[in-house]
Design an enzyme around this catalytic site. Structure first.
Site, PDB file in Angstrom:
ATOM      1  N   LYS A 164       0.848  -1.187   0.000  1.00 32.79           N
ATOM      2  CA  LYS A 164       0.000   0.000   0.000  1.00 32.79           C
ATOM      3  C   LYS A 164       0.885   1.238   0.000  1.00 32.79           C
ATOM      4  O   LYS A 164       1.937   1.258   0.662  1.00 32.79           O
ATOM      5  CB  LYS A 164      -0.890   0.005   1.257  1.00 32.79           C
ATOM      6  CG  LYS A 164      -1.885  -1.153   1.317  1.00 32.79           C
ATOM      7  CD  LYS A 164      -3.072  -0.923   0.398  1.00 32.79           C
ATOM      8  CE  LYS A 164      -4.118  -2.022   0.583  1.00 32.79           C
ATOM      9  NZ  LYS A 164      -5.296  -1.800  -0.270  1.00 32.79           N
ATOM     10  N   LYS A 264     -14.082  -6.770  -7.349  1.00 41.29           N
ATOM     11  CA  LYS A 264     -14.444  -7.141  -5.970  1.00 41.29           C
ATOM     12  C   LYS A 264     -15.932  -7.459  -5.934  1.00 41.29           C
ATOM     13  O   LYS A 264     -16.753  -6.591  -6.240  1.00 41.29           O
ATOM     14  CB  LYS A 264     -14.144  -5.991  -5.000  1.00 41.29           C
ATOM     15  CG  LYS A 264     -12.683  -5.872  -4.634  1.00 41.29           C
ATOM     16  CD  LYS A 264     -12.476  -4.790  -3.597  1.00 41.29           C
ATOM     17  CE  LYS A 264     -11.018  -4.759  -3.148  1.00 41.29           C
ATOM     18  NZ  LYS A 264     -10.663  -3.465  -2.527  1.00 41.29           N
TER      19      LYS A 264
HETATM   20 MG    MG Z   1      -7.385  -1.779  -3.763  1.00 41.15          MG
END
Ligand code: MG
Length: 366
Positions: A164, A264
């Site tokens: 991240k 997702k």
């Molecule tokens: Mg993501």
């Protein structure tokens, strides 16, 4: 199938360590489990898996519970005789509640698969193949802690690494990861934390790290800026938050905003929409992979079944259960079937674990 009862179970399972991204931090995994029972006595399970506190999106466990109890469970009974695709089409009338829809639709798919005795992957156009598993790690207070977390997890055999990033935490950690882990397949995820006008130089500098992709560098609806950034980079951009619906995916394709899309199931409102979006993206020449919230075992097992579909061409974010959670609600848990690979499995819900971590239950019969 005709459904006669729906139960909801809100469970909270602690994570081994807090997970931090650009928008916040969570230490506990919340999920709303949905059990839907047919008139033949078959119970199917689904999972609505929003993060607490609106960490990834505006949906919360509380708002998702409310939607399931007030709107979607009554809607399911009103549908009468249905199959999963028709159920998904009818639930599309609730566009603002993708997580709740994903949970209920998951239960309908599971009931259908159990009723006809076929694996879910077969119903979704997949196969029994393994899904490649990529390691994702969060933001850490220091580069040493980041490197230690990666070194601890990588030996399980993950096929790529995702770190991240956010403004101020990008070039230095990338340099350190490349120095320590060499030419490992590597990507970054910014969770929409950069702005093109403000951070252009940093974003262009990411091109030097030979990344598989840069996931969601800009805001959710920054379709035009994403396209401009993509034209300036060799590295593919990947949409996550931006690919929130089939219509949004069409805009991303038309504008050439990205070359890759992370699908997702929770974000797009269920298995049916996720499959359609994956097929549409693949047909347009985009790379496709399955992202996660991450979810508990019900939604993760179902996601693995979907990700065996040939439209999914890149390593997933699906991890073994033990990577995140101190316990798992399914038996078996999600495990690697070989280093870096997760095969679709048959599973059941472990009622004892649901009771142990349950904070609320509710049962509805018409
Ligand atoms: Mg993501």
């Amino acid at each position: 199938m005709i459904f006669q009862a729906v139960s909801l179970h809100h469970v909270r399972i602690p994570l081994h360590e807090p997970f931090r991204i650009a928008n916040g931090e969570v230490g506990v995994k919340d999920a709303i489990l949905v059990a839907a029972t047919t008139d033949e006595g078959v119970t199917g399970w689904g999972e609505a898996s929003p993060m607490s506190g609106g960490f990834y999106s505006k949906e919360t466990p509380e708002s998702t519970w409310q939607t399931l109890a007030d709107d979607l469970a009554p809607a399911l009974f009103a549908m009468g005789e249905i199959d999963p695709v028709r159920c998904a089409d009818l639930l599309a009338g609730y566009p603002r509640e993708p997580f709740a829809r994903a949970g209920l639709e998951g239960a309908v798919w599971d009931a259908h698969a159990r009723t006809i005795g076929e694996p879910l992957w077969k119903l979704l156009g997949g196969s029994a193949r393994e899904v490649p598993s990529g390691l994702a790690v969060g933001l850490y207070p220091s580069i040493d802690e980041l490197l230690a977390a990666i070194a601890r997890e990588l030996p399980r055999g993950y096929v790529r690494l995702k770190i991240k990033i956010e403004p101020g935490w990008d070039i230095e950690p990338l340099r350190a990861v490349r120095a320590k882990f060499g030419d490992i397949p590597l990507m970054v995820d910014a969770n929409a934390s950069y702005r093109l006008d403000e951070h252009r130089a940093t974003l262009l500098a990411l091109d030097a790290f030979d990344l598989m992709m840069i996931e969601q560098p800009l805001a959710k609806e920054a379709f035009v800026d994403l396209a401009e950034l993509q034209r300036s980079l060799r590295t593919p951009l990947c949409a996550d938050e931006s690919a929130f619906s089939p219509d949004a995916l069409d805009v991303l394709i038309e504008q050439r905003s990205v070359r890759i899309v992370n699908i997702k199931i929770q974000r797009v409102g269920g298995l049916h929409a996720a499959r359609l979006m994956a097929e549409r993206a693949a047909a347009a020449g985009l790379g496709v992979w399955l992202g996660t919230m991450p979810e508990l075992g019900v939604a993760t097992h179902q996601g693995v079944h979907l990700a065996t579909h040939p439209a999914f061409t890149l390593p997933s974010d699906v991890h073994p259960s033990e990577r995140w959670f101190v316990d798992e609600i399914t038996a078996p848990p999600v495990v690697m079937s070989s280093p870096g690979g997760i095969a679709p499995q048959e599973w059941r819900v472990n009622d004892d674990v649901v009771r142990r971590y349950g904070v609320a239950t509710w049962r509805f019969e018409p």
